[in-house]
Design a protein around this motif. Structure first.
Motif, PDB file in Angstrom:
ATOM      1  N   VAL A 178       0.847  -1.209   0.000  1.00  0.00           N
ATOM      2  CA  VAL A 178       0.000   0.000   0.000  1.00  0.00           C
ATOM      3  C   VAL A 178       0.875   1.251   0.000  1.00  0.00           C
ATOM      4  O   VAL A 178       0.650   2.193  -0.770  1.00  0.00           O
ATOM      5  CB  VAL A 178      -0.951   0.015   1.205  1.00  0.00           C
ATOM      6  N   LEU A 179       1.869   1.270   0.874  1.00  0.00           N
ATOM      7  CA  LEU A 179       2.768   2.427   0.964  1.00  0.00           C
ATOM      8  C   LEU A 179       3.535   2.622  -0.340  1.00  0.00           C
ATOM      9  O   LEU A 179       3.674   3.738  -0.836  1.00  0.00           O
ATOM     10  CB  LEU A 179       3.734   2.235   2.132  1.00  0.00           C
ATOM     11  N   PHE A 180       4.006   1.513  -0.911  1.00  0.00           N
ATOM     12  CA  PHE A 180       4.755   1.589  -2.169  1.00  0.00           C
ATOM     13  C   PHE A 180       3.842   2.073  -3.300  1.00  0.00           C
ATOM     14  O   PHE A 180       4.224   2.951  -4.087  1.00  0.00           O
ATOM     15  CB  PHE A 180       5.331   0.220  -2.515  1.00  0.00           C
ATOM     16  N   ALA A 181       2.639   1.512  -3.396  1.00  0.00           N
ATOM     17  CA  ALA A 181       1.709   1.893  -4.456  1.00  0.00           C
ATOM     18  C   ALA A 181       1.313   3.355  -4.363  1.00  0.00           C
ATOM     19  O   ALA A 181       1.210   4.056  -5.383  1.00  0.00           O
ATOM     20  CB  ALA A 181       0.462   1.009  -4.392  1.00  0.00           C
ATOM     21  N   THR A 182       1.101   3.846  -3.139  1.00  0.00           N
ATOM     22  CA  THR A 182       0.710   5.242  -2.952  1.00  0.00           C
ATOM     23  C   THR A 182       1.865   6.181  -3.308  1.00  0.00           C
ATOM     24  O   THR A 182       1.668   7.210  -3.965  1.00  0.00           O
ATOM     25  CB  THR A 182       0.255   5.469  -1.503  1.00  0.00           C
ATOM     26  N   ALA A 183       3.072   5.821  -2.883  1.00  0.00           N
ATOM     27  CA  ALA A 183       4.245   6.633  -3.227  1.00  0.00           C
ATOM     28  C   ALA A 183       4.459   6.659  -4.738  1.00  0.00           C
ATOM     29  O   ALA A 183       4.768   7.704  -5.324  1.00  0.00           O
ATOM     30  CB  ALA A 183       5.481   6.082  -2.517  1.00  0.00           C
TER      31      ALA A 183
END
Length: 427
Positions: free
Chosen positions: A147-152
């Motif tokens: 989730v963090l990677f996709a949002t970044a």
């Protein structure tokens, strides 16, 4: 006509809907983990006490935001990006874009998958099941890392779309509203050098991660109960076949709506990297702590449903792609069609004479078979089937709206020739 006209029509009811989808999908991810795991069992939360327990667990971010999991996830994404560049591959051209260009794509998804499988087998030979059991045990930490990677990633490509020089924007992603454009995707085909981010994310980290998660959950079931049940095989083998099929027909993805018309924003970034592997592996995750054994007749019926629906999905898509690629191909030259004023041809025989979205029908029943593998002890494992039905109906209306606008009176003729939408002679 300007190359990047301002977006007028906004799907999902614009920015409020986009924000609701982002918050809602992440919430579902949390609820389906904290409400369905080996400690909590797997019961859909309906009471205030159940929701309070999930909220308290979700609030303790230190339990699931893991630097180790983030590092492993970045390594996973980077490994597949490296294979994208180093594995020799034929190059396919995408569709003609409205700026007159055709982008080039290396077709090496399947070799990348096979190399990754070989690497996983080597790890298993050297270290046994331990690394894969770690993946199963840290599933949610890895999901949060994605989730963090996709949002970044979505934030970076959104900012990158404002660079100087000619940038081809998605027709649906140039509204001027930052929330909506961030969600839907502002740039049509963001690239870092030769790395096409949209196509790469569509086919590599999530699809292959789904297979890795399923294999890890099967090993987890074996480590815990000493057996891999027939229900586990019924759940994961069709899913693995689906993933391999996607990679085998990688060229076909280049003509799909995701690649051709959708921008690359949070919706696709999150969907590719988080939603597909984390939510679609739910059946295997559930069976890893709640084994189910079906009788031979029941297992056979589920297998028949899976195989039959998969054939509908694959054969119909292959027919359409073959006709689009070369309508004079002997395999499809006998098919009847409507010639439209735009120059396109709409099939009215073969698979596409049965129903306008026959591939969606096969796809949905294929997913239902995987849910049936989990039995009937909880409705939570049927989330995929319900969600996928909503998704396909939404995509159906998007498809129909675009086709009505594009083909106008020819679309009316087509609907009269092919009146059924999903199931021949039924609906």
């Amino acid at each position: 006509m300007t190359l990047n006209p301002r977006t007028v029509h906004r799907d999902f009811y614009g920015a409020p809907g986009a924000a609701a989808v982002m918050a809602g999908t992440v919430t579902v991810l949390f609820v389906w983990y904290f409400g369905c795991n080996e400690d909590a069992g797997c019961q859909l939360p309906v009471t205030c006490a159940q929701w309070a327990r999930i909220a308290a667990a979700a609030a303790d971010y230190r339990a699931y935001v893991s630097g180790e999991a983030i590092a492993y996830y970045v390594l996973w994404w980077s490994w597949l990006a490296l294979l994208y560049f180093v594995i020799p591959a034929p190059v396919a051209q995408g569709v003609l874009l409205r700026n007159g260009q055709r982008l080039k794509y290396p077709i090496n998804g399947l070799p990348s998958f096979l190399v990754t499988v070989a690497a996983a087998v080597l790890v298993y030979a050297m270290r046994g099941a331990a690394p894969f059991l770690w993946i199963a045990d840290h599933y949610f930490q890895l999901a949060v890392a994605s989730v963090l990677f996709a949002t970044a990633q979505a934030a970076l490509v959104y900012l990158y779309s404002f660079r100087r020089g000619p940038v081809l924007l998605a027709l649906a992603g140039n509204s001027g509203n930052p929330v909506y454009d961030f969600f839907i995707g502002r740039e049509l085909n963001p690239r870092v050098g030769a790395l096409d981010l949209k196509c790469f994310n569509e086919l590599r980290p999530g699809i292959m991660g789904w297979v890795l998660l399923n294999a890890s959950f099967a090993l987890k079931q074996h480590a815990r109960f000493g057996v891999v049940t027939n229900s586990m095989w019924l759940a994961i083998l069709p899913q693995i076949a689906y993933c391999v099929d996607t990679l085998v027909f990688e060229r076909c993805v280049l003509t799909t709506m995701d690649i051709v018309s959708d921008g690359f924003g949070w919706m696709l970034s999150f969907g590719d990297l988080t939603w597909v592997p984390a939510m679609y592996s739910l059946q295997a995750r559930y069976l890893s702590f709640h084994p189910v054994s079906h009788s031979t007749p029941v297992a056979a019926l589920i297998a028949i449903l899976a195989i039959g629906s998969f054939l509908v999905f694959r054969l119909s898509n292959s027919e359409k792609n073959a006709f689009r690629t070369n309508p004079d191909d002997p395999a499809v030259s006998h098919l009847r069609y409507i010639a439209t004023e735009t120059g396109s041809r709409l099939l009215i025989s073969g698979w596409w004479g049965m129903a306008r979205h026959i591939n969606y029908t096969g796809d949905w029943f294929f997913g239902l078979a995987q849910c049936l593998a989990t039995g009937f002890d909880t409705p939570m494992t049927y989330f995929f089937s319900v969600y996928f039905l909503v998704l396909l109906i939404h995509r159906f209306y998007r498809d129909e709206s675009k086709c009505r606008d594009k083909y106008k009176k020819d679309w009316i003729r087509y609907c009269e020739a092919v009146p059924c939408m999903f199931i021949p002679y039924v609906i």
